[in-house]
Design an enzyme around this catalytic site. Structure first.
Site, PDB file in Angstrom:
ATOM      1  N   CYS A  47      18.405  49.441 -43.012  1.00  0.00           N
ATOM      2  CA  CYS A  47      18.348  47.843 -42.707  1.00  0.00           C
ATOM      3  C   CYS A  47      18.794  47.362 -40.742  1.00  0.00           C
ATOM      4  CB  CYS A  47      18.453  46.783 -43.451  1.00  0.00           C
ATOM      5  SG  CYS A  47      17.527  45.193 -42.878  1.00  0.00           S
ATOM      6  N   GLY A 274       6.352  56.716 -47.111  1.00  0.00           N
ATOM      7  CA  GLY A 274       7.447  55.882 -48.068  1.00  0.00           C
ATOM      8  C   GLY A 274       8.868  56.771 -47.572  1.00  0.00           C
ATOM      9  N   ALA A 323      15.030  44.466 -48.257  1.00  0.00           N
ATOM     10  CA  ALA A 323      15.982  44.430 -47.782  1.00  0.00           C
ATOM     11  C   ALA A 323      16.519  42.961 -48.184  1.00  0.00           C
ATOM     12  CB  ALA A 323      16.083  44.354 -46.422  1.00  0.00           C
ATOM     13  N   HIS A 447       4.603  17.060 -36.439  1.00  0.00           N
ATOM     14  CA  HIS A 447       3.612  17.430 -35.911  1.00  0.00           C
ATOM     15  C   HIS A 447       4.182  17.460 -34.562  1.00  0.00           C
ATOM     16  CE1 HIS A 447      -0.298  17.080 -34.722  1.00  0.00           C
ATOM     17  NE2 HIS A 447      -0.250  16.337 -33.357  1.00  0.00           N
TER      18      HIS A 447
END
Length: 468
Positions: A47, A274, A323, A447
């Site tokens: 990762c 994969g 992960a 906002h």
């Protein structure tokens, strides 16, 4: 090879230092365990080194390049924009990957986790041996957590090497290819395909399913398909990759689509169909750890295998290869060893694709909820009605809430659009907390912000929308 004469005693040993392993080691140490972690290659695992993190760095670089090429909609014009891909790769490797992996190693040491370099092999349920290039040492252990991750699948006719590359090779190209073919249109393939398209490559994606990103709903994927069309990315679905012929300075990819044999020439072909669990060459069969036909380790809801003091987490156990799933399971396993009654609960496990635009899903889709016998409704608020999305000039997408008709309890959500990977987090918290649409609608959102779309979707679910 030098062999250690006497075994060294360990308390809890973790095999693999990826986002599952290093998190397990740190949490176990925090809970008072004496911990050692064994890693044969990279601290931080796939990762951090050749997966999630460097791919997002290239994606980010592609976005900046595209913004530099054309920001005229904002009244910003630029000239003589150039891409120095060598510098891009240096930044990715040295400023991003190295910073994170060095940080992980520091955290392991800070928590007094012993780092052992080498290949681990279980001799039995109480001992393992760690092999390096010139030595081997035997260790005894009381508890073990296996977190060895996965590797790319190599398919027939596409042997890795030369101009046939896996995702690791795709992340480490020294130049942006003029033409790139990607076999596999899942998350990895579409993310890297989009990144290289933004960086200037002519990209073709071959996907065997009827649509790219088959784990996401069609109305979400259509935004990515539209983006690909605008970038000139060719997507061929229901395609069967047959063979790659390395020509030395190019590669020819042969495939079948719509009953016809086709071929395309490119600089590289990247195979992303994969990943396979790294459970071979560990000696698990010697220990008697039960596994599935796919080589995944069978575990209970604490990550415990049939050998009660051996746990397994991450890509080597059933479920999505994510992960954040590995890190979540890591904490559960470490806590279980320490005697805590922790157990996994996957109902709010996010799935994210860092495509253009981003896609994120969590909990149940409407179809999945109905399959489970729930009476639900879906409420979809478009980003085109959000002020922040308008100010970013990124109005493609929506937020959809899946709520029960009785009680308006949130059971799932999907987000397509800018920063979907961040927006989905609030929805995950809402599902975990058992919140309903009224709880969300009454939560004051800043906002202008993208998160306001969640409040708007909740008001829509209640039948009292303001902005639609």
């Amino acid at each position: 090879m030098v062999v250690g004469d006497f075994p060294i005693d360990l308390d809890t040993v973790v095999v693999g230092a990826g986002p599952g392993g290093y998190v397990a080691a740190i949490r176990a140490a925090q809970l008072g365990q004496k911990v050692a972690i064994i890693e044969r290659e990279w601290i931080g695992g796939v990762c951090l080194n050749v997966g999630c993190i460097p791919s997002k760095a290239l994606i980010s670089a592609g976005h900046h390049y595209q913004e530099a090429l054309d920001s005229s909609v904002f009244g910003v014009t630029t000239e003589n924009v150039k891409l120095d891909f060598t510098k891009t790769q240096e930044w990715k490797d040295n400023k991003v990957v190295k910073t994170l992996t060095n940080g992980v190693e520091y955290l392991l040491k800070k928590n007094k986790v012993e780092i052992i370099r080498g290949n681990a092999f279980f001799n039995d349920g109480e001992t393992l041996r760690v092999f390096t290039a010139d030595a081997a040492q035997t260790y005894t252990f009381k508890n073990a957590i296996i977190a060895t991750g996965s590797r790319p699948i190599e398919i027939k006719g596409f042997k890795f090497g030369g101009r046939v590359i896996d995702s690791t090779g795709g992340l480490n190209l020294t130049e942006v290819p003029k033409k790139l073919v990607i076999v596999g249109g899942g998350v990895i393939g579409t993310e890297l395909g989009g990144a290289y398209a933004n960086l200037g490559a002519e990209v073709t994606i071959l996907e065997g399913s009827p649509q790219i990103l088959p784990t996401f709903e069609k109305d979400m994927v259509k935004f990515v398909e539209k983006s690909f069309q605008e970038k000139g990315v060719t997507v061929v679905t229901k395609a069967m990759a047959k063979e790659a012929v390395d020509n030395g300075d190019s590669v020819t990819v042969k495939y079948e689509a719509n009953g016809k044999e086709e071929s395309i020439e490119a600089d590289y072909v990247m195979v992303t169909v994969g990943r396979r669990p790294n459970t071979d060459d560990l000696g698990l069969e010697v220990v008697g750890v039960e596994m599935t036909d796919r080589g995944l380790v069978k575990v209970d809801n604490q990550g415990r295998t049939n050998v009660k003091h051996i746990f397994a987490i991450g890509d080597i156990v059933p479920g999505a290869a994510l992960a954040h799933k590995a890190s979540y399971e890591a904490k559960i396993a470490a806590e279980a060893i320490s005697g805590h009654p922790s157990a996994v609960d996957y109902r709010a496990m996010p799935g994210v694709a860092f495509t253009d635009p981003e896609l994120a899903t969590i909990g149940l889709t409407a179809a999945e909820a109905k399959d489970k016998g729930l009476d639900v409704k879906a409420s979809k608020f478009p980003l085109s009605g959000n002020g922040r999305a308008l100010s970013l000039n990124q109005t493609e997408g929506f937020v959809r809430l899946v709520t029960t008709k009785e009680g308006n309890v949130l059971v799932g959500a999907q987000v397509a659009g800018v920063n979907a990977s961040e927006v989905i987090a609030e929805l995950g918290l809402a599902i975990e907390a058992g919140m309903n649409a009224e709880d969300i609608a009454l939560t004051i959102h800043g906002h202008p912000s993208l998160s306001e779309t969640i409040m708007d979707a909740a008001e829509l679910a209640l039948g009292m929308p303001i902005h639609i």
